[in-house]
Design a protein around this motif. Structure first.
Motif, PDB file in Angstrom:
ATOM      1  N   GLU A 301      13.993  -1.792   0.110  1.00 49.32           N
ATOM      2  CA  GLU A 301      13.159  -0.766   0.859  1.00 49.32           C
ATOM      3  C   GLU A 301      11.775  -1.594   1.313  1.00 49.32           C
ATOM      4  OE1 GLU A 301      12.471   3.108  -0.246  1.00 49.32           O
ATOM      5  OE2 GLU A 301      13.833   3.281   0.263  1.00 49.32           O
ATOM      6  N   ARG A 302      11.430  -1.917  -0.063  1.00 50.24           N
ATOM      7  CA  ARG A 302      10.387  -2.317  -0.846  1.00 50.24           C
ATOM      8  C   ARG A 302       9.439  -3.404   0.901  1.00 50.24           C
ATOM      9  NH1 ARG A 302       9.165  -5.038  -6.004  1.00 50.24           N
ATOM     10  NH2 ARG A 302       6.752  -4.884  -5.400  1.00 50.24           N
ATOM     11  N   VAL A 303      10.927  -4.637   0.214  1.00 54.93           N
ATOM     12  CA  VAL A 303      10.304  -5.212   2.181  1.00 54.93           C
ATOM     13  C   VAL A 303       9.524  -5.384   2.981  1.00 54.93           C
ATOM     14  CG1 VAL A 303      11.843  -7.337   2.669  1.00 54.93           C
ATOM     15  CG2 VAL A 303      11.994  -7.560   0.419  1.00 54.93           C
ATOM     16  N   VAL A 304      11.049  -4.071   3.769  1.00 57.22           N
ATOM     17  CA  VAL A 304      10.587  -3.829   5.104  1.00 57.22           C
ATOM     18  C   VAL A 304       9.210  -2.703   5.295  1.00 57.22           C
ATOM     19  CG1 VAL A 304      11.760  -1.819   6.598  1.00 57.22           C
ATOM     20  CG2 VAL A 304      13.502  -3.107   5.667  1.00 57.22           C
ATOM     21  N   LYS A 305       8.895  -1.754   3.660  1.00 55.58           N
ATOM     22  CA  LYS A 305       7.475  -1.605   3.576  1.00 55.58           C
ATOM     23  C   LYS A 305       6.384  -2.911   3.965  1.00 55.58           C
ATOM     24  CE  LYS A 305       8.972   2.854   1.154  1.00 55.58           C
ATOM     25  NZ  LYS A 305       8.378   3.202  -0.273  1.00 55.58           N
ATOM     26  N   GLU A 306       6.576  -3.741   2.371  1.00 56.12           N
ATOM     27  CA  GLU A 306       5.585  -4.538   2.600  1.00 56.12           C
ATOM     28  C   GLU A 306       5.547  -5.192   4.064  1.00 56.12           C
ATOM     29  OE1 GLU A 306       2.239  -6.518   1.453  1.00 56.12           O
ATOM     30  OE2 GLU A 306       4.088  -4.875   0.004  1.00 56.12           O
ATOM     31  N   ALA A 307       6.260  -5.435   4.672  1.00 59.83           N
ATOM     32  CA  ALA A 307       6.383  -5.804   6.465  1.00 59.83           C
ATOM     33  C   ALA A 307       5.706  -4.991   7.180  1.00 59.83           C
ATOM     34  CB  ALA A 307       7.910  -6.237   6.768  1.00 59.83           C
ATOM     35  N   ILE A 308       5.772  -3.795   7.253  1.00 55.62           N
ATOM     36  CA  ILE A 308       4.385  -2.931   8.324  1.00 55.62           C
ATOM     37  C   ILE A 308       3.892  -2.945   7.743  1.00 55.62           C
ATOM     38  CG2 ILE A 308       4.589  -0.504   8.947  1.00 55.62           C
ATOM     39  CD1 ILE A 308       8.160  -0.276   8.459  1.00 55.62           C
ATOM     40  N   VAL A 309       3.228  -2.697   6.102  1.00 56.78           N
ATOM     41  CA  VAL A 309       2.113  -2.752   5.767  1.00 56.78           C
ATOM     42  C   VAL A 309       1.167  -4.103   5.995  1.00 56.78           C
ATOM     43  CG1 VAL A 309       0.708  -2.249   3.369  1.00 56.78           C
ATOM     44  CG2 VAL A 309       2.500  -0.795   3.893  1.00 56.78           C
ATOM     45  N   ASN A 310       1.886  -5.090   5.711  1.00 63.18           N
ATOM     46  CA  ASN A 310       1.087  -6.319   6.080  1.00 63.18           C
ATOM     47  C   ASN A 310       0.630  -6.389   7.932  1.00 63.18           C
ATOM     48  OD1 ASN A 310       1.238  -7.272   3.285  1.00 63.18           O
ATOM     49  ND2 ASN A 310       2.776  -8.312   3.487  1.00 63.18           N
ATOM     50  N   ALA A 311       1.522  -5.775   8.344  1.00 61.17           N
ATOM     51  CA  ALA A 311       1.174  -6.042   9.469  1.00 61.17           C
ATOM     52  C   ALA A 311       0.358  -5.103  10.349  1.00 61.17           C
ATOM     53  CB  ALA A 311       2.535  -5.707  10.185  1.00 61.17           C
ATOM     54  N   VAL A 312      -0.146  -4.054   9.876  1.00 62.84           N
ATOM     55  CA  VAL A 312      -0.906  -2.764  10.156  1.00 62.84           C
ATOM     56  C   VAL A 312      -2.172  -3.387   9.314  1.00 62.84           C
ATOM     57  CG1 VAL A 312      -1.935  -0.683   9.548  1.00 62.84           C
ATOM     58  CG2 VAL A 312       0.551  -1.095  10.589  1.00 62.84           C
ATOM     59  N   ILE A 313      -2.126  -3.789   8.165  1.00 58.72           N
ATOM     60  CA  ILE A 313      -3.888  -4.473   7.450  1.00 58.72           C
ATOM     61  C   ILE A 313      -4.014  -5.450   7.610  1.00 58.72           C
ATOM     62  CG2 ILE A 313      -4.307  -5.074   5.284  1.00 58.72           C
ATOM     63  CD1 ILE A 313      -2.524  -2.983   3.947  1.00 58.72           C
ATOM     64  N   HIS A 314      -3.423  -6.260   8.331  1.00 54.50           N
ATOM     65  CA  HIS A 314      -3.847  -7.346   8.194  1.00 54.50           C
ATOM     66  C   HIS A 314      -3.585  -8.203  10.293  1.00 54.50           C
ATOM     67  CE1 HIS A 314      -3.502  -8.479   4.123  1.00 54.50           C
ATOM     68  NE2 HIS A 314      -2.721  -8.448   3.949  1.00 54.50           N
ATOM     69  N   ARG A 315      -3.472  -7.497  11.089  1.00 51.72           N
ATOM     70  CA  ARG A 315      -3.621  -7.931  12.470  1.00 51.72           C
ATOM     71  C   ARG A 315      -5.111  -8.203  12.717  1.00 51.72           C
ATOM     72  NH1 ARG A 315      -2.564  -4.030  17.388  1.00 51.72           N
ATOM     73  NH2 ARG A 315      -4.287  -5.076  18.053  1.00 51.72           N
ATOM     74  N   ASP A 316      -5.602  -8.253  14.070  1.00 59.34           N
ATOM     75  CA  ASP A 316      -6.441  -8.756  14.288  1.00 59.34           C
ATOM     76  C   ASP A 316      -6.812  -7.255  15.617  1.00 59.34           C
ATOM     77  OD1 ASP A 316      -8.751  -9.034  15.806  1.00 59.34           O
ATOM     78  OD2 ASP A 316      -8.225 -11.710  16.154  1.00 59.34           O
TER      79      ASP A 316
END
Length: 500
Positions: A301-316
């Motif tokens: 579950e932590r991996v799924v959450k992190e993938a989504i959080v990273n996409a939101v925080i680091h997108r252009d």
């Protein structure tokens, strides 16, 4: 700046590779002459501003000969090499910190003993110029000076500049929402007007006589940031697609299990809603296409959450494209608009972690009463560790720079990895690629078993086939390594050199 001297034994594989190498996006050749210095500085600047590369000094390009006839050596003009080393220290702005010089002993075209030098420049996390000689980029086999617009674009792509800090023509009252009030209660801002409070924390700026919110403020507090940004040519929502099967089937009737869902709202709500929705979908399980069996999702579950959080925080957030989350029978894909910032690549992301393209967004998301888990660069490393602990394949990162809107996609495979994969992965990390023969040596498999395993890994996307003259000569590597400079020119020990 130190010159690293290799022994003849250490140099031999690199000399062998140079004999057949051709100029490319990551490899350039220069004979050593007085005129060489300026051109060499341009090549080093261009490599730092693109994907990194190697400049081979004392070697003519392939148009001037073949094999050892191209080896003129640095002895042709040692003073020019000394001048280059001096200017590398002083002529770049900002300084390039990722350069190493490696001297290789070899036999020159006239049969005498001599040396060539490899100048290795890693991809930089900055944008570099040559003092009084412009800013350069690398082409397929050459360098070109960049225009002002291209320099600005590269600054955004590298994360040197971020769209999040730009003021937006958006009425301030549209940001004084329940989300803002929740933020303020946790942040402890007590004095000043709404506009003054935004300015205090760097989320608004005065433009003329008007206070305008930054793009980060719109993303964090507006009820509909995606709709507001759409009026300015960009987007900020998340699209969730659940597919039937393992691939997207093009056509008038797409193979979707359900209607695509658009997740809107301020970023804190987008993250919460997207994570909850995806985890709910995974908890229900998917009936495998054509089989009637339900699949069990093994992703931590932590991996799924992190993938989504990273996409939101680091997108252009300049780009006119939403984040896409795609669920298939055998994997999750999270596609985030924009390329990797800084010097991060698909091949080093597991070691480099992540660089905050949007530090204002990341910093202020931490201030909400219930903040998403933002691991200050450690989240990606956690994803690799958690997937390994779950006996799953590591996250697969790929960067799509050919599409109209560039993006980075991370793929989480719902596939238990065989124990032999770790040995194969280590072999590729060490040697660059693997063929049927090496797989047989590692595993004890016969030829047919090894071929079947390699084809399976290609079908799963964890390996790709490299170009070869025949099936018997086929070799394979990880997709994340495919764009990297050939290891035969940049292997240890010079790959592990400290910054000079």
């Amino acid at each position: 700046m130190t010159m690293i001297d290799l022994t003849e034994e250490q140099a031999a594989p690199r000399i062998k590779a140079l004999l057949v190498a051709r100029e490319s996006r990551t490899l350039d050749f220069k004979r050593v002459s007085g005129k060489m210095v300026g051109k060499a500085l341009e090549a080093i600047c261009a490599f730092a501003n693109t994907e990194g590369g190697i400049l081979a000094l004392g070697v003519a390009d392939e148009k001037q000969g073949s094999g050892a006839t191209r080896f003129y050596g640095i002895e042709e003009n040692p003073e020019a090499l000394d001048e280059l080393i001096r200017k590398v220290r002083t002529q770049f702005h900002p300084p390039i910190e990722t350069i190493s010089f490696v001297r290789l002993p070899c036999t020159l075209r006239d049969g005498k003993a001599g040396n060539v030098v490899l100048v290795r420049t890693a991809k930089s996390d900055k944008v570099h110029s040559i003092v009084d000689d412009g800013t350069w980029t690398r082409l397929d086999a050459g360098n070109r000076e960049m225009s002002a617009a291209e320099i600005t674009e590269l600054s955004y792509r590298r994360g040197v500049r971020s769209a999040e800090s730009e003021p937006m023509v958006v009425p301030l009252e549209l940001l004084e929402t329940e989300t803002w009030r929740s933020f303020v209660s946790a942040r402890g801002l007590k004095s000043g007007t709404f506009a003054e409070q935004l300015q205090k924390i760097g989320l608004a700026a005065k433009v003329g006589s008007e206070v305008q919110p930054t793009r980060a403020a719109v993303l964090l507090f507006a009820d509909e940031p995606g709709s507001l940004l759409a009026a300015h040519g960009s987007r900020a929502d998340i699209r969730l697609m659940v597919y039937d099967g393992k691939q997207v089937v093009p056509g008038a009737t797409p193979n979707l299990r359900k209607t695509p869902k658009t997740i809107r709202g301020p970023l804190i709500e987008q993250i919460d809603t997207a994570v909850k929705t995806v985890l709910d979908e995974l908890a229900q399980g998917l009936t495998l296409s054509g089989s009637g069996f339900k699949t069990k999702h093994l992703y931590p579950e932590r991996v799924v959450k992190e993938a989504i959080v990273n996409a939101v925080i680091h997108r252009d957030y300049r780009l006119n494209r939403d984040i896409f989350i795609r669920l298939f029978d055998d994997r999750i894909e999270v596609e985030s608009p924009g390329v990797f910032p800084g010097n991060i690549t698909p091949a080093n992301v597991d070691k480099a972690g992540s660089k905050a393209r949007n530090p204002l967004v990341a910093l202020n998301l931490r201030e909400f009463p219930i903040a998403p888990n933002i691991d200050a660069g450690e989240g990606v490393k956690m994803m690799f560790a958690e997937m390994a602990s779950a006996m799953l394949y590591p996250p697969q990162y790929r960067q799509n720079t050919e599409a109209a809107v560039e993006s980075v996609t991370v793929t989480l495979l719902n596939l238990e990895r065989p124990t032999v994969w770790d040995e194969v992965s280590h072999w590729i990390d060490t040697h660059g690629d693997i063929a049927n023969r090496q797989l047989r040596e590692i595993t004890g498999m016969d030829t047919l078993e090894a071929s079947r395993m390699l084809r399976t890994w290609v079908a799963q996307g964890v390996l790709i086939a490299l170009p070869s003259a025949s099936r018997q000569q086929a070799s394979y590597t990880k997709p994340m390594r495919s764009a990297e400079q050939a290891d035969s020119l940049s292997n240890a020990p010079d790959n592990e050199l400290p910054k000079q």
